[in-house]
Design an enzyme around this catalytic site. Structure first.
Site, PDB file in Angstrom:
ATOM      1  N   GLY A   3       0.865  -1.194  -0.189  1.00 37.05           N
ATOM      2  CA  GLY A   3      -0.456  -0.371   0.057  1.00 37.05           C
ATOM      3  C   GLY A   3       0.815   1.491  -0.215  1.00 37.05           C
ATOM      4  CG  ASP A   4       0.507   3.805   2.155  1.00 41.22           C
ATOM      5  OD1 ASP A   4      -0.530   4.135   2.019  1.00 41.22           O
ATOM      6  OD2 ASP A   4       1.034   3.655   3.498  1.00 41.22           O
ATOM      7  N   GLY A  42       1.448   5.452  -3.964  1.00 44.02           N
ATOM      8  CA  GLY A  42       1.435   6.101  -4.982  1.00 44.02           C
ATOM      9  C   GLY A  42       0.582   6.635  -6.208  1.00 44.02           C
ATOM     10  CE  LYS A  43      -3.231   2.042  -3.267  1.00 48.27           C
ATOM     11  NZ  LYS A  43      -1.983   2.223  -2.711  1.00 48.27           N
ATOM     12  N   GLY A  74      -5.911   5.749   1.957  1.00 52.69           N
ATOM     13  CA  GLY A  74      -5.833   6.737   2.080  1.00 52.69           C
ATOM     14  C   GLY A  74      -4.980   8.048   0.968  1.00 52.69           C
ATOM     15  CG  HIS A  75      -5.939   6.160  -2.668  1.00 48.99           C
ATOM     16  ND1 HIS A  75      -6.960   5.304  -3.593  1.00 48.99           N
ATOM     17  CD2 HIS A  75      -5.239   4.989  -1.875  1.00 48.99           C
ATOM     18  CE1 HIS A  75      -6.851   4.344  -3.063  1.00 48.99           C
ATOM     19  NE2 HIS A  75      -6.018   3.959  -2.007  1.00 48.99           N
ATOM     20  CB  THR A  76      -1.955  12.140  -1.219  1.00 43.36           C
ATOM     21  OG1 THR A  76      -1.519  11.270   0.001  1.00 43.36           O
ATOM     22  CG2 THR A  76      -1.795  13.380  -0.831  1.00 43.36           C
ATOM     23  CB  THR A 120      -6.817   1.564   9.391  1.00 42.38           C
ATOM     24  OG1 THR A 120      -7.625   0.794   8.943  1.00 42.38           O
ATOM     25  CG2 THR A 120      -5.246   1.574   8.054  1.00 42.38           C
ATOM     26  CD  GLN A 156      -6.792  -1.493   1.383  1.00 40.73           C
ATOM     27  OE1 GLN A 156      -7.488  -1.748   0.957  1.00 40.73           O
ATOM     28  NE2 GLN A 156      -6.979  -0.395   1.811  1.00 40.73           N
ATOM     29  CB  THR A 158      -5.219   6.351   6.725  1.00 42.22           C
ATOM     30  OG1 THR A 158      -6.169   6.450   5.397  1.00 42.22           O
ATOM     31  CG2 THR A 158      -7.056   6.040   7.933  1.00 42.22           C
ATOM     32  N   GLY A 196      -1.529   8.539  10.037  1.00 44.98           N
ATOM     33  CA  GLY A 196      -0.391   9.412  10.335  1.00 44.98           C
ATOM     34  C   GLY A 196       0.172   8.755  10.925  1.00 44.98           C
ATOM     35  N   GLY A 234       7.907  13.300  -8.359  1.00 40.56           N
ATOM     36  CA  GLY A 234       7.096  14.549  -6.872  1.00 40.56           C
ATOM     37  C   GLY A 234       5.709  14.314  -7.258  1.00 40.56           C
TER      38      GLY A 234
HETATM   39  P1  GDP Z   1      -1.042   6.078  -2.654  1.00 46.62           P
HETATM   40  O1  GDP Z   1      -2.680   5.015  -0.355  1.00 46.62           O
HETATM   41  O2  GDP Z   1      -0.983   4.240  -2.652  1.00 46.62           O
HETATM   42  O3  GDP Z   1      -2.420   6.837  -3.157  1.00 46.62           O
HETATM   43  O4  GDP Z   1      -0.289   6.371  -1.698  1.00 46.62           O
HETATM   44  P2  GDP Z   1      -0.881   7.823  -0.229  1.00 46.62           P
HETATM   45  O5  GDP Z   1      -1.081   8.778  -0.747  1.00 46.62           O
HETATM   46  O6  GDP Z   1      -1.342   7.275   0.784  1.00 46.62           O
HETATM   47  O7  GDP Z   1       0.984   8.471  -0.475  1.00 46.62           O
HETATM   48  C1  GDP Z   1       2.250   8.232  -1.162  1.00 46.62           C
HETATM   49  C2  GDP Z   1       2.658   9.436  -0.775  1.00 46.62           C
HETATM   50  O8  GDP Z   1       3.464   9.520  -1.796  1.00 46.62           O
HETATM   51  C3  GDP Z   1       2.040  10.819  -0.641  1.00 46.62           C
HETATM   52  O9  GDP Z   1       2.464  11.667   0.176  1.00 46.62           O
HETATM   53  C4  GDP Z   1       1.970  11.298  -2.109  1.00 46.62           C
HETATM   54  O10 GDP Z   1       1.801  12.845  -2.549  1.00 46.62           O
HETATM   55  C5  GDP Z   1       3.381  11.384  -1.969  1.00 46.62           C
HETATM   56  N1  GDP Z   1       4.087  11.191  -4.012  1.00 46.62           N
HETATM   57  C6  GDP Z   1       3.214   9.904  -4.949  1.00 46.62           C
HETATM   58  N2  GDP Z   1       4.054  10.150  -6.207  1.00 46.62           N
HETATM   59  C7  GDP Z   1       5.509  10.448  -5.650  1.00 46.62           C
HETATM   60  C8  GDP Z   1       6.856  11.036  -5.870  1.00 46.62           C
HETATM   61  O11 GDP Z   1       7.430  10.603  -7.181  1.00 46.62           O
HETATM   62  N3  GDP Z   1       7.727  11.327  -5.390  1.00 46.62           N
HETATM   63  C9  GDP Z   1       7.680  11.905  -4.278  1.00 46.62           C
HETATM   64  N4  GDP Z   1       8.821  12.310  -3.537  1.00 46.62           N
HETATM   65  N5  GDP Z   1       6.143  11.819  -3.511  1.00 46.62           N
HETATM   66  C10 GDP Z   1       4.932  11.055  -3.994  1.00 46.62           C
HETATM   67  P1  IMO Z   2      -3.609   2.653   0.602  1.00 50.21           P
HETATM   68  O1  IMO Z   2      -5.233   2.441  -0.578  1.00 50.21           O
HETATM   69  C1  IMO Z   2      -0.999   1.008   3.783  1.00 50.21           C
HETATM   70  C2  IMO Z   2      -3.046  -2.117   6.422  1.00 50.21           C
HETATM   71  C3  IMO Z   2      -2.735  -1.454   8.018  1.00 50.21           C
HETATM   72  C4  IMO Z   2      -2.456  -3.151   9.022  1.00 50.21           C
HETATM   73  C5  IMO Z   2      -3.754  -3.700   7.603  1.00 50.21           C
HETATM   74  C6  IMO Z   2      -4.771  -4.404   7.639  1.00 50.21           C
HETATM   75  O2  IMO Z   2      -3.543   3.889   1.237  1.00 50.21           O
HETATM   76  O3  IMO Z   2      -2.763   1.775   0.106  1.00 50.21           O
HETATM   77  P2  IMO Z   2      -6.866  -2.646   8.066  1.00 50.21           P
HETATM   78  O4  IMO Z   2      -7.177  -1.812   8.583  1.00 50.21           O
HETATM   79  O5  IMO Z   2      -7.509  -2.972   6.893  1.00 50.21           O
HETATM   80  O6  IMO Z   2      -7.647  -4.003   9.075  1.00 50.21           O
HETATM   81  O7  IMO Z   2      -5.347  -3.476   8.141  1.00 50.21           O
HETATM   82  O8  IMO Z   2      -3.725  -3.512   6.352  1.00 50.21           O
HETATM   83  N1  IMO Z   2      -3.558  -1.176   5.006  1.00 50.21           N
HETATM   84  C7  IMO Z   2      -2.708   0.195   4.377  1.00 50.21           C
HETATM   85  N2  IMO Z   2      -1.194  -0.054   5.252  1.00 50.21           N
HETATM   86  N3  IMO Z   2      -1.703   1.346   2.910  1.00 50.21           N
HETATM   87  C8  IMO Z   2      -3.528   1.246   2.963  1.00 50.21           C
HETATM   88  O9  IMO Z   2      -4.150   1.887   2.363  1.00 50.21           O
HETATM   89  C9  IMO Z   2      -3.839   0.641   3.590  1.00 50.21           C
HETATM   90  N4  IMO Z   2      -5.129  -0.038   4.201  1.00 50.21           N
HETATM   91  C10 IMO Z   2      -4.425  -1.226   5.338  1.00 50.21           C
HETATM   92  O10 IMO Z   2      -1.738  -0.554   8.130  1.00 50.21           O
HETATM   93  O11 IMO Z   2      -1.574  -3.098   8.511  1.00 50.21           O
HETATM   94 MG    MG Z   3      -1.997   5.814   1.040  1.00 46.84          MG
END
Ligand code: GDP
Ligand code: IMO
Ligand code: MG
Length: 443
Positions: free
Chosen positions: A12-13, A15-16, A40-42, A129, A223, A299, A301, A414
């Site tokens: 997860g996270d 940069g989707k 949490g999609h930023t 979470t 995720q 989501t 922090g 970025g």
């Molecule tokens: P998601 O859950 O997959 O949508 O990703 P998140 O939003 O949780 O986390 C990705 C973080 O990386 C966010 O704060 C984005 O703004 C940041 N981000 C995405 N692409 C880039 C990149 O290419 N470079 C940098 N430095 N930050 C990025």
């Molecule tokens: P995005 O869409 C990163 C992780 C939680 C925990 C496990 C189970 O932003 O990529 P849950 O509350 O789903 O039962 O928690 O999954 N987790 C994530 N980690 N990005 C996420 O979503 C996540 N959604 C759940 O931290 O380890």
């Molecule tokens: Mg996320």
């Protein structure tokens, strides 16, 4: 154009949110198929940082239809909060959003039992979470879940809430927790019902109808593959199918409607919550990546654990999802590092493993096999096309491509939309690039 699934290839996270927002213009529909407000999609749009949890990231593009499928679990309070959060950014949502009537609701007892369960697990806690996601999916499988469609019939809703609250109160009493008042829960949810009813639709029908009319869909995963309930690092996973299989069951579309899967892959690895993480780096460069990459959960922090790129894990995700195209995100965070390590495989009890081991007792004991490569001194963000990237970075990309068996078709350097390099020769087969450049207008 194709119908495209965008999903995470790690924990997860990746940069989707950024990539989905960037490539949305040529699509007509953006549809979520699993997860809930654990995501949490930023997205950075119009100079503002916007974090989406439940509502598809395409919502920032006014002319797109956004759908929330039956595979998503909905906390109505979180949903309404997100609507008003978006309204504060000037984003009005009306008939451009629909929620499947078959999606399941998260109720107040879900978060309560989850917190108790996590506490009971002690050192083995999942590190969820605590949004009630797992218990809501549990109720779905146990066939006592309450669906979004039940908000359309208040007497049915009242009966179901009463019966479930009575059952959960036995559990809460056992743990010495105060009981819930079914009347109050019903009152709260009937109030939500009034505000949500207009969004409740037959999403599978609508989606199939649009596809039949020649509209194109971007399926938004939440995720990542290693958090998939079946193929992830169980039990340290989420409770839904975040891999491509979740699209069909989570939206009611047949597999022939899925043309391509785009994997979103961070140039290093992060993980929030507990569970084995073979390439984790404690301190040193791990702390450097966390700080420079601002690796704190969008989501909760919580700090994200950081480590080297794990090509063995991403190759597994590519195989499971049929990924041939990758968007590589955040390599800019690696700028200036002299040497990088890439995990090319795992050893377990001195044997090189062939398949990815999901068993946590194996995964926690594997020894990553690393290949060391030279880093680059330059700032990647200065390059506006692939050819002008530093040679060491291009070598890093080609190594990843070889190891995972997919093309790196997008490089993100970025947080902003324009901090992205599209390899147009590769992307042309996926999306209408002219329409993308035209902000979604047909040429
Ligand atoms: P998601 O859950 O997959 O949508 O990703 P998140 O939003 O949780 O986390 C990705 C973080 O990386 C966010 O704060 C984005 O703004 C940041 N981000 C995405 N692409 C880039 C990149 O290419 N470079 C940098 N430095 N930050 C990025
Ligand atoms: P995005 O869409 C990163 C992780 C939680 C925990 C496990 C189970 O932003 O990529 P849950 O509350 O789903 O039962 O928690 O999954 N987790 C994530 N980690 N990005 C996420 O979503 C996540 N959604 C759940 O931290 O380890
Ligand atoms: Mg996320």
């Amino acid at each position: 154009m194709v119908n495209l699934v965008v999903l995470g290839t790690q924990w997860g996270d990746e940069g989707k949110g950024k990539i989905i927002d960037l490539i949305t213009p040529p699509f007509d529909i953006v549809a979520r198929y699993q997860g809930g407000h654990n995501a949490g999609h930023t997205v950075y749009s119009g100079g503002k940082k916007i974090i989406l949890h439940l509502i598809p990231s395409g919502i920032l593009h006014r002319d797109k239809l956004c759908l929330i499928g039956n595979g998503v679990v909905i906390d109505p309070k979180a949903f309404l909060n997100e609507l008003s959060y978006l309204k504060d950014f000037g984003i009005e949502i009306n008939d451009n959003l629909a929620i499947s009537k078959n999606a399941h609701l998260i109720l107040p007892y879900h978060g309560l039992v989850e917190a108790l369960d996590e506490e009971r697990r002690g050192d083995n806690k999942i590190g969820t979470t605590c949004r009630g996601i797992g218990p809501a999916y549990t109720d779905r499988a146990a066939r006592r879940g309450i669906r979004v469609g039940d908000l359309l019939n208040l007497s049915v809703l009242e009966d179901k809430i009463r019966s479930n609250v009575e059952e959960y109160n036995i559990f809460l009493d056992f743990y010495g927790e105060p009981s819930l008042d079914p009347g109050k829960v019903f009152e709260e949810y009937s109030n939500y019902a009034n505000q949500i009813q207009k969004y409740i639709k037959d999403v599978s029908f609508i989606l199939n109808e649009h596809i039949a009319e020649g509209k194109f869909v971007l399926f938004e995963g939440a995720q990542g593959t290693l958090l998939d309930v079946d193929f992830g690092t169980y039990p340290y996973v989420t409770s839904s199918n975040s891999m491509v299989g979740g699209v069909c069951t989570g939206l009611g579309v047949s597999p022939d409607k899925i043309d391509v899967v785009l994997g979103i892959t961070k140039a290093y690895t992060t993980r929030v919550g507990s569970g084995p993480f073979p390439t984790e780096i404690h301190g040193g460069i791990g702390a450097f990546l966390q700080k420079k990459g601002n690796e704190f959960g969008a989501t909760t922090g919580r700090p994200r654990r950081c480590g080297w790129f794990d090509a063995f894990a991403v190759a597994y995700a590519c195989r499971l999802n049929g990924i041939k195209h990758i968007a590589l995100t955040k390599p800019d965070v690696l700028d200036g590092l002299e040497e990088l390590s890439v995990c090319v495989g795992y050893k377990y009890k001195d044997q090189r493993l062939k398949g990815y081991p999901c068993e946590s007792w194996v995964l926690s004991e594997v020894e990553p096999v690393y290949k060391k490569v030279r880093g680059w001194k330059e700032t990647l963000n200065d390059s506006k096309d692939f050819d002008s990237f530093p040679q060491e970075f291009k070598d890093y990309v080609h190594l990843i491509e070889d190891l995972v068996g997919a093309n790196v078709s997008i490089v993100s350097t970025g947080v902003q939309r324009d901090e992205t390099v599209l390899r147009e020769d590769l992307m042309r087969s996926l999306i209408d690039l002219d329409r993308l450049k035209n902000g979604g207008k047909h040429t």
